[in-house]
Design a protein around this motif. Structure first.
Motif, PDB file in Angstrom:
ATOM      1  N   MET A   1     -18.943 -28.560  78.653  1.00  0.00           N
ATOM      2  CA  MET A   1     -17.815 -29.175  79.360  1.00  0.00           C
ATOM      3  C   MET A   1     -16.845 -29.848  78.381  1.00  0.00           C
ATOM      4  O   MET A   1     -15.633 -29.795  78.570  1.00  0.00           O
ATOM      5  N   THR A   2     -17.381 -30.441  77.340  1.00  0.00           N
ATOM      6  CA  THR A   2     -16.532 -31.069  76.331  1.00  0.00           C
ATOM      7  C   THR A   2     -15.700 -30.028  75.595  1.00  0.00           C
ATOM      8  O   THR A   2     -14.491 -30.221  75.378  1.00  0.00           O
TER       9      THR A   2
ATOM     10  N   VAL B   1     -14.844 -26.984  76.717  1.00  0.00           N
ATOM     11  CA  VAL B   1     -13.874 -26.412  77.667  1.00  0.00           C
ATOM     12  C   VAL B   1     -12.708 -27.374  77.883  1.00  0.00           C
ATOM     13  O   VAL B   1     -11.535 -26.978  77.880  1.00  0.00           O
ATOM     14  N   THR B   2     -13.015 -28.642  78.044  1.00  0.00           N
ATOM     15  CA  THR B   2     -11.958 -29.636  78.253  1.00  0.00           C
ATOM     16  C   THR B   2     -11.056 -29.748  77.027  1.00  0.00           C
ATOM     17  O   THR B   2      -9.826 -29.824  77.154  1.00  0.00           O
ATOM     18  N   THR B   3     -11.654 -29.719  75.844  1.00  0.00           N
ATOM     19  CA  THR B   3     -10.870 -29.787  74.612  1.00  0.00           C
ATOM     20  C   THR B   3      -9.968 -28.567  74.473  1.00  0.00           C
ATOM     21  O   THR B   3      -8.786 -28.693  74.110  1.00  0.00           O
TER      22      THR B   3
ATOM     23  N   MET C   1      -8.810 -26.670  76.925  1.00  0.00           N
ATOM     24  CA  MET C   1      -7.756 -26.730  77.951  1.00  0.00           C
ATOM     25  C   MET C   1      -6.663 -27.740  77.561  1.00  0.00           C
ATOM     26  O   MET C   1      -5.471 -27.459  77.720  1.00  0.00           O
ATOM     27  N   LEU C   2      -7.052 -28.878  77.063  1.00  0.00           N
ATOM     28  CA  LEU C   2      -6.051 -29.863  76.637  1.00  0.00           C
ATOM     29  C   LEU C   2      -5.224 -29.347  75.465  1.00  0.00           C
ATOM     30  O   LEU C   2      -4.004 -29.573  75.400  1.00  0.00           O
ATOM     31  N   THR C   3      -5.858 -28.636  74.547  1.00  0.00           N
ATOM     32  CA  THR C   3      -5.133 -28.060  73.426  1.00  0.00           C
ATOM     33  C   THR C   3      -4.132 -27.011  73.913  1.00  0.00           C
ATOM     34  O   THR C   3      -2.984 -26.976  73.452  1.00  0.00           O
TER      35      THR C   3
END
Length: 116
Positions: A8-9, A11-13, A15-17
């Protein structure tokens, strides 16, 4: 549990990038004169700043505003008949209508409604 949190970390990183990079890639490189200028009620902002304003346009907009406010005053008159006594209702309705008619006559007499 640890692998799920790690996934999850990541994937979130990612997506934010992507959210931060996509607008930079998608930016338009050529800025045109029309795109850079503010829209000011149909006036060209690159012309002379002191362009003569049409008095007829101002008069029409002012009359529209006044007649619009008059309509908001006239609309509740029939409903007020049931809330107040008849003499007060007739007097206030007559007074309002007479003020509006006198204003219309004044505008007509001074020539505000002539388009020539």
């Amino acid at each position: 549990m640890f692998t799920m949190m790690m996934f999850m970390t990541i994937v979130t990183t990612l997506m934010l990038t992507m959210i931060m990079i996509i607008p930079l890639v998608n930016m338009h490189k050529q800025l045109k004169r029309e795109k850079m200028s503010p829209f000011e009620c149909g006036f060209d902002p690159f012309s002379k700043p002191r362009v003569a304003f049409s008095i007829q346009f101002f008069s029409i907009s002012l009359m529209f505003l006044i007649f619009d406010i008059e309509m908001t005053l006239i609309m509740p008159i029939p409903l007020l008949k049931f809330k107040i006594n008849n003499i007060t209702w007739m007097f206030s309705s007559f007074l309002l209508i007479m003020i509006l008619i006198m204003g219309l006559m004044l505008e007509w007499k001074e020539g505000s409604m002539n388009w020539l």
